[in-house]
Motif scaffolding. Structure first.
Motif, short mmCIF file in Angstrom:
data_model
loop_
_atom_site.label_atom_id
_atom_site.label_comp_id
_atom_site.label_asym_id
_atom_site.label_seq_id
_atom_site.Cartn_x
_atom_site.Cartn_y
_atom_site.Cartn_z
N VAL A 54 5.63 7.07 13.86
CA VAL A 54 5.16 7.23 12.49
C VAL A 54 3.78 6.60 12.41
CG1 VAL A 54 5.58 6.64 10.09
CG2 VAL A 54 7.51 7.11 11.61
N THR A 55 2.83 7.33 11.84
CA THR A 55 1.47 6.83 11.70
C THR A 55 1.24 6.41 10.25
OG1 THR A 55 0.72 8.35 13.41
CG2 THR A 55 -0.97 7.37 12.02
N CYS A 56 0.79 5.18 10.08
CA CYS A 56 0.50 4.68 8.73
C CYS A 56 -0.72 5.43 8.20
CB CYS A 56 0.22 3.18 8.79
SG CYS A 56 -0.26 2.48 7.19
N PRO A 57 -0.61 6.03 6.99
CA PRO A 57 -1.73 6.79 6.44
C PRO A 57 -2.91 5.90 6.03
CG PRO A 57 0.07 6.72 4.86
CD PRO A 57 0.56 6.09 6.11
N THR A 58 -2.67 4.62 5.82
CA THR A 58 -3.72 3.72 5.37
C THR A 58 -4.57 3.20 6.53
OG1 THR A 58 -2.32 3.03 3.53
CG2 THR A 58 -4.21 1.63 4.04
N CYS A 59 -3.90 2.66 7.56
CA CYS A 59 -4.66 2.01 8.65
C CYS A 59 -4.61 2.77 9.97
CB CYS A 59 -4.16 0.59 8.87
SG CYS A 59 -2.48 0.50 9.51
N GLY A 60 -3.74 3.78 10.06
CA GLY A 60 -3.66 4.57 11.28
C GLY A 60 -2.79 3.95 12.37
N GLU A 61 -2.12 2.84 12.06
CA GLU A 61 -1.23 2.17 13.03
C GLU A 61 -0.05 3.09 13.34
OE1 GLU A 61 0.34 -1.12 15.30
OE2 GLU A 61 -1.65 -0.73 14.50
N PRO A 75 3.23 -3.28 9.59
CA PRO A 75 2.96 -4.63 10.08
C PRO A 75 1.47 -4.96 10.16
CG PRO A 75 3.81 -3.24 11.86
CD PRO A 75 3.86 -2.44 10.60
N LYS A 76 0.62 -3.92 10.15
CA LYS A 76 -0.81 -4.18 10.28
C LYS A 76 -1.48 -4.37 8.91
CE LYS A 76 -4.87 -2.56 12.74
NZ LYS A 76 -5.40 -1.53 13.63
N CYS A 77 -1.20 -3.47 7.99
CA CYS A 77 -1.89 -3.54 6.69
C CYS A 77 -0.96 -3.86 5.53
CB CYS A 77 -2.62 -2.23 6.42
SG CYS A 77 -1.51 -0.82 6.13
N ASN A 78 0.33 -3.98 5.78
CA ASN A 78 1.34 -4.32 4.78
C ASN A 78 1.55 -3.22 3.73
OD1 ASN A 78 3.38 -6.09 4.13
ND2 ASN A 78 2.17 -7.12 2.57
N GLU A 79 1.08 -2.01 4.00
CA GLU A 79 1.30 -0.87 3.11
C GLU A 79 2.78 -0.51 3.12
OE1 GLU A 79 0.45 2.30 0.55
OE2 GLU A 79 -0.94 0.77 1.24
N LEU A 80 3.36 -0.21 1.96
CA LEU A 80 4.75 0.20 1.87
C LEU A 80 4.85 1.66 2.31
CD1 LEU A 80 7.67 -0.46 1.09
CD2 LEU A 80 7.14 0.40 -1.20
N LEU A 81 5.62 1.89 3.36
CA LEU A 81 5.84 3.25 3.87
C LEU A 81 7.24 3.67 3.46
CD1 LEU A 81 4.46 2.74 7.49
CD2 LEU A 81 3.22 3.54 5.48
N GLU A 82 7.32 4.77 2.72
CA GLU A 82 8.61 5.27 2.27
C GLU A 82 8.93 6.55 3.02
OE1 GLU A 82 8.38 5.64 -1.98
OE2 GLU A 82 8.26 3.48 -2.25
N PHE A 83 10.21 6.69 3.39
CA PHE A 83 10.63 7.84 4.19
C PHE A 83 11.64 8.66 3.42
CE2 PHE A 83 9.98 4.21 7.08
CZ PHE A 83 8.83 4.65 7.71
N ASP A 84 11.50 9.98 3.53
CA ASP A 84 12.49 10.89 3.00
C ASP A 84 13.09 11.56 4.24
OD1 ASP A 84 14.06 12.54 1.49
OD2 ASP A 84 12.44 13.97 1.05
N PHE A 85 14.25 11.07 4.63
CA PHE A 85 14.85 11.50 5.90
C PHE A 85 16.17 12.18 5.60
CE2 PHE A 85 17.49 10.67 9.70
CZ PHE A 85 16.69 11.30 10.65
N ASP A 86 16.27 13.40 6.03
CA ASP A 86 17.50 14.16 5.88
C ASP A 86 18.14 14.25 7.26
OD1 ASP A 86 19.51 15.72 4.95
OD2 ASP A 86 18.29 17.52 4.61
#
Length: 156
Positions: A109-116, A133-144
Motif C-alpha cells: 500500500v502506498t501512502c498518497p501523502t508521502c509515497g511511503e 508510520p512516516k507522515c502519520n496520515e490516517l489511511l482508511e481501507f475499504d476491503f471486501d
C-alpha cells in the motif's frame, strides 16, 4: 631415600663386599643390582613424563574452562537480550521476504501523502485504518473479502 639412592647404596654394598662376580652367586647378585639400577632409571623417566602430562592436562583443563565460560557468557547475554518476543525490533528499512511466510497474503500500500510503501497483512487491512508510520496520515481501507485475490481493490 629415593629409588636411585637405594639402588646406588645396594651397588656400593655389593662392591664393598668384594663378591666374586665370576661365581654363580656373585653373577646373580650383580645381575639383580644392575636390574635394580635400570628399573630405577626407567621409573624416574616415567615419573617425569607423568608429571609433564599432568601439567599439560591441567593447562588443557584451564583452557576448556575458559572456553566454556566464554560460551556460557555469550549464551547468557543472548538470553538476556531476548527474554521475550517484544524485544525483537525490526527497522522499517528491513526488506520483507515474502517467501518466509508463504501462506500469508501481503499487500503493498502506498501512502498518497508521502509515497511511503507499506507492506500490510490481511489482519491489518481488516482493521480498516492505520496511521502511516512516516507522515502519520490516517489511511482508511475499504476491503471486501470477496476481492481478496485482487490487491488493487484497496481504496483510501
Amino acid at each position: 631415600m629415593t629409588l636411585s639412592e637405594k639402588a646406588a647404596y645396594l651397588k656400593g654394598l655389593m662392591d664393598g663386599l668384594e663378591l666374586d662376580k665370576e661365581s654363580s652367586e656373585g653373577k646373580m647378585i650383580a645381575g639383580i643390582v644392575d636390574l635394580l639400577g635400570e628399573m630405577t632409571t626407567s621409573i624416574s623417566d616415567l615419573e617425569e613424563n607423568a608429571i609433564a602430562v599432568s601439567d599439560e592436562l591441567d593447562e588443557i583443563e584451564e583452557d576448556l574452562d575458559a572456553i566454556e565460560e566464554y560460551l556460557m557468557d555469550d549464551e547468557d547475554d543472548y538470553e538476556d537480550d531476548y527474554e521475550d518476543e517484544d524485544d525483537f525490533d525490526f527497522d522499517e528499512d528491513d526488506d520483507y521476504d515474502e517467501e518466509d511466510d508463504e501462506d500469508e497474503v501481503i499487500y503493498d500500500v502506498t501512502c498518497p501523502t508521502c509515497g511511503e510503501v507499506l507492506h500490510l497483512d490481511e489482519d491489518t487491512i481488516l482493521q480498516e485504518s492505520i496511521h502511516c508510520p512516516k507522515c502519520n496520515e490516517l489511511l482508511e481501507f475499504d476491503f471486501d473479502e470477496d476481492d481478496e485475490e485482487d490487491a488493487e481493490s484497496l481504496e483510501f
